[in-house]
Scaffold this motif. Structure first.
Motif, PDB file in Angstrom:
ATOM      1  N   GLN A 263       0.845  -1.184   0.000  1.00 37.53           N
ATOM      2  CA  GLN A 263       0.000   0.000   0.000  1.00 37.53           C
ATOM      3  C   GLN A 263       0.879   1.231   0.000  1.00 37.53           C
ATOM      4  OE1 GLN A 263      -1.882   1.104   3.883  1.00 37.53           O
ATOM      5  NE2 GLN A 263      -1.189  -0.957   4.512  1.00 37.53           N
ATOM      6  N   PRO A 264       0.327   2.387  -0.412  1.00 36.17           N
ATOM      7  CA  PRO A 264       1.131   3.613  -0.418  1.00 36.17           C
ATOM      8  C   PRO A 264       1.682   3.931   0.971  1.00 36.17           C
ATOM      9  CG  PRO A 264      -0.876   3.923  -1.680  1.00 36.17           C
ATOM     10  CD  PRO A 264      -1.014   2.596  -0.992  1.00 36.17           C
ATOM     11  N   ALA A 265       2.955   4.293   1.014  1.00 35.44           N
ATOM     12  CA  ALA A 265       3.625   4.613   2.270  1.00 35.44           C
ATOM     13  C   ALA A 265       3.714   6.126   2.430  1.00 35.44           C
ATOM     14  CB  ALA A 265       5.021   3.991   2.282  1.00 35.44           C
ATOM     15  N   PRO A 266       3.977   6.596   3.634  1.00 38.04           N
ATOM     16  CA  PRO A 266       4.116   8.048   3.821  1.00 38.04           C
ATOM     17  C   PRO A 266       5.306   8.642   3.073  1.00 38.04           C
ATOM     18  CG  PRO A 266       4.700   6.851   5.822  1.00 38.04           C
ATOM     19  CD  PRO A 266       4.053   5.875   4.905  1.00 38.04           C
ATOM     20  N   VAL A 267       6.301   7.836   2.760  1.00 40.43           N
ATOM     21  CA  VAL A 267       7.435   8.303   1.959  1.00 40.43           C
ATOM     22  C   VAL A 267       6.972   8.377   0.505  1.00 40.43           C
ATOM     23  CG1 VAL A 267       9.826   7.868   1.295  1.00 40.43           C
ATOM     24  CG2 VAL A 267       9.012   7.160   3.553  1.00 40.43           C
ATOM     25  N   PRO A 268       6.913   9.559  -0.085  1.00 34.40           N
ATOM     26  CA  PRO A 268       6.341   9.709  -1.431  1.00 34.40           C
ATOM     27  C   PRO A 268       6.954   8.764  -2.457  1.00 34.40           C
ATOM     28  CG  PRO A 268       6.751  11.864  -0.443  1.00 34.40           C
ATOM     29  CD  PRO A 268       7.359  10.842   0.476  1.00 34.40           C
ATOM     30  N   GLY A 269       6.076   8.199  -3.271  1.00 32.84           N
ATOM     31  CA  GLY A 269       6.521   7.347  -4.364  1.00 32.84           C
ATOM     32  C   GLY A 269       6.882   5.933  -3.971  1.00 32.84           C
TER      33      GLY A 269
END
Length: 648
Positions: free
Chosen positions: A255-261
């Motif tokens: 899933q998308p992480a807080p670290v962009p990209g």
């Protein structure tokens, strides 16, 4: 210590990311390159993969980092120098809120700088939120860059775990409101006195009421650059934190992480795993069992700082180095000069010929008196090559022949045999032989799991590896295979006529300890078998208990030699023993106290600052405090040194 590791220890051992220390060292090195007063680069996160270490940061890369292929990322340049690890520990970690989130889909791990992503909100069922929050709290409590980090944990465990945590960072708080109140107090204290500022993290698995949510939102907005962060359930008040990243704890897929990209698969610690961890840590708090048999003969305490026979004696100290500068272990050549327990003594290189068991010119005790048996210089009797039988207490079984293969554990794991080559396969073969020697008569299933806890060997693989081992070890002199028959169906076969340096070490050490000071050369011969830290470079989690026992026994033997040699005035030989022990365990304070005492007896007060600095660096790496006994001895030594300096 338990005879075998728990299932959780197996899992943690194989999930451990050794490059975390490399990342820590790289970031401290980067901070050291910045001019005084320069703000740290804004760091969003980091990733550690088989290809290297990368961080996502703003601006131009700062050494030792260079621009990575992906925009916005810096890559650790392997060609650039890093700080010495001991020197690096003197610098505060620049990003104490860097937290491991979980594995990357393509391999490697992802870390997020929570100071740049606050608060981090968790969605999902209460159980899944607790599992993820618990993993974050425990990682923060043990990461190498969080020495000053204060963690308030709510709903992720209980108070029983806190005293057993070695770092002292984790604090159990009853409610989220109380944790937020403590955070407010800390921010107020830091505002009044910047020296009081400490990195703080609130990790809660319990929801927030409206008043607490408002208070936290106000605190974070008023202190945008303060080193504080929070991880908590999103709940009905998530709108108070606009822009906060939300993680779905119910998802086990990327899933998308807080670290962009980036994407991440969330790390979690279940309640069952937590209870196993608590049990394991509580075992470490238990008192050690009394020493058994000859190990009870290890000298207690440290020799006096002053030689009672001659307070002014300096013995041989002035002609020798007062410190083991690199703490290097005995080389193979040095070990070969000691009468070996695997072969009869040759009569050359003995102390009677004026050469010590280490191949050095024999130093004389105070007064130049000839060393006698009372000082411990009896030549060790030749000992047969110790085998699995010796290690398991079966003294009636025959020893290994002189040309028998040997499993070497006191350093990198090796298997010396006619058909054994080099490389990973040989190391794994050596580890299999070591498992069969140290844990005889185990089931094939337990061996399969021990060799690879994450993906246990199949029955076919076990059979194949045993066949390879049988070919490598060959046959004994009577023509029988050294890989014998299993004593029980479904169990591992027994190794016959196979030696082991650990069993030889035990044989010599026990014989030397039983003889008291007269057995010191047996003890020195045992130390000469040590090539490095036991199981050095091995990833075998099943070996952790016996590895710790080996380290403890090596320290016991090194202490015994140092004690006997220092009492007799043979300070060079005492230093060699201390050097060997500290090479294995730099924070072994018993040996440090031996070192302090022998240098003071030798009149080398100038060694004290060097000893203190070396121990302090070792303790900083472990994030532990100095033992009271060491503090007391150092205070006494420095006081005595001041008196000596004033009188000189």
């Amino acid at each position: 210590m338990p005879a075998q590791v728990s299932p959780l220890e197996h899992a943690l051992h194989h999930q451990a990311e050794p490059s975390a220390e490399l990342l820590d060292l790289a970031l401290r090195t980067m901070a050291s390159h910045l001019p005084d007063g320069t703000a740290l680069p804004q760091l969003s996160g980091a990733r550690i993969t088989h290809d290297g270490v990368e961080v996502q940061a703003e601006g131009e890369p700062v050494p030792p980092f260079t621009a990575a292929a992906q925009s916005g990322w810096w890559r650790l340049d392997g060609e650039q120098d890093l700080l010495d690890p001991d020197e690096a520990t003197l610098l505060e970690a620049p990003y104490p809120l860097l937290i491991f989130l979980g594995p990357l889909p393509a391999g490697g791990v992802l870390l997020a700088n929570l100071a740049a992503h606050r608060p981090l909100l968790l969605d999902g069922s209460p159980e899944q939120i607790s599992d993820v929050a618990r993993a974050i709290a425990l990682d923060a409590a043990t990461c190498p860059w969080g020495r000053l980090l204060q963690i308030d944990a709510v709903g992720v465990g209980d108070r029983s775990l806190i005293p057993a945590m070695p770092t002292g960072r984790l604090h159990h708080t009853d409610t989220t409101a109380k944790a937020v109140g403590d955070l407010a107090d800390q921010l107020l204290a830091a505002q009044q006195d910047p020296a009081e500022e400490l990195p703080c993290l609130v990790v809660s698995a319990e929801g927030l009421d409206a008043e607490t949510a408002w208070q936290l939102a106000d605190l974070l907005s008023r202190a945008p650059s303060a080193p504080v962060a929070a991880v908590l359930p999103a709940g009905e008040h998530a709108h108070l934190f606009p822009g906060a990243h939300r993680l779905d704890c119910d998802l086990t897929t990327p899933q998308p992480a807080p670290v962009p990209g980036t994407e991440v698969m969330l790390q979690r610690v279940t309640q069952t795993e937590y209870e196993l961890l608590r049990e394991d840590l509580q075992i470490t708090e238990q008192d050690s069992a009394p020493a058994q048999e000859e190990w009870g003969q290890v000298p207690q305490g440290t020799v006096p700082l002053t030689d009672p026979q001659d307070d002014e004696t300096e013995a041989d100290a002035s002609s020798s180095d007062t410190s083991p500068p690199q703490l290097s272990v005995f080389t193979a050549f040095t070990a070969a000069t000691i009468p070996s327990p695997t072969a009869p003594a040759t009569g050359q290189g003995t102390e009677a010929d004026g050469i010590t068991s280490h191949g050095d010119v024999a130093d004389e005790p105070p007064g130049g008196a000839e060393e006698s048996q009372s000082t411990g210089t009896v030549r060790p009797q030749s000992a047969p090559l110790a085998t699995a039988a010796a290690g398991s207490g079966k003294e009636d079984e025959p020893p290994a022949s002189l040309d028998a293969p040997q499993v070497r554990l006191l350093g990198p794991v090796e298997l010396n045999g006619p058909g054994v080559g080099v490389g990973a396969r040989s190391r794994r073969m050596a580890e299999l032989a070591a498992f069969m020697l140290l844990y005889p008569n185990r089931s094939r299933e337990s061996a399969a799991e021990a060799m690879n806890p994450q993906t246990p060997w199949t029955s076919h693989t076990v059979t194949s590896r045993l066949s390879e081992l049988r070919k490598a070890l060959g046959d004994s002199a009577d023509g029988t295979s050294r890989v014998g028959r299993a004593k029980l169906p479904g169990h591992m076969p027994v190794l016959v006529d196979v030696g082991c340096d650990w069993f030889s070490f035990e044989h010599l050490a026990k014989r030397g300890l039983a003889a008291g000071p007269a057995g010191v050369t047996d003890l020195e011969a045992a130390l000469a078998l040590v090539r490095g830290r036991p199981f050095e470079g091995s990833t075998a989690s099943w070996a952790v208990p016996v590895q710790q026992e080996m380290v403890s026994r090596i320290i016991d033997v090194a202490h015994s030699v140092a004690h006997h040699r220092a009492v007799a005035g043979y300070y060079d030989r005492a230093r060699k023993a201390v050097t060997a022990g500290l090479a294995i365990e730099p924070a072994a304070e018993l040996l440090v106290r031996d070192w302090v005492a022998l240098e003071m007896r030798a009149g080398n007060r100038h060694a004290l600052p060097r000893i203190t600095a070396q121990l302090s660096a070792a303790l900083r790496r472990l994030d532990v405090e100095m033992e009271p006994a060491t503090e007391m001895l150092l205070a006494q030594a420095y006081a005595k040194a001041d008196v000596q300096a004033a009188a000189s």
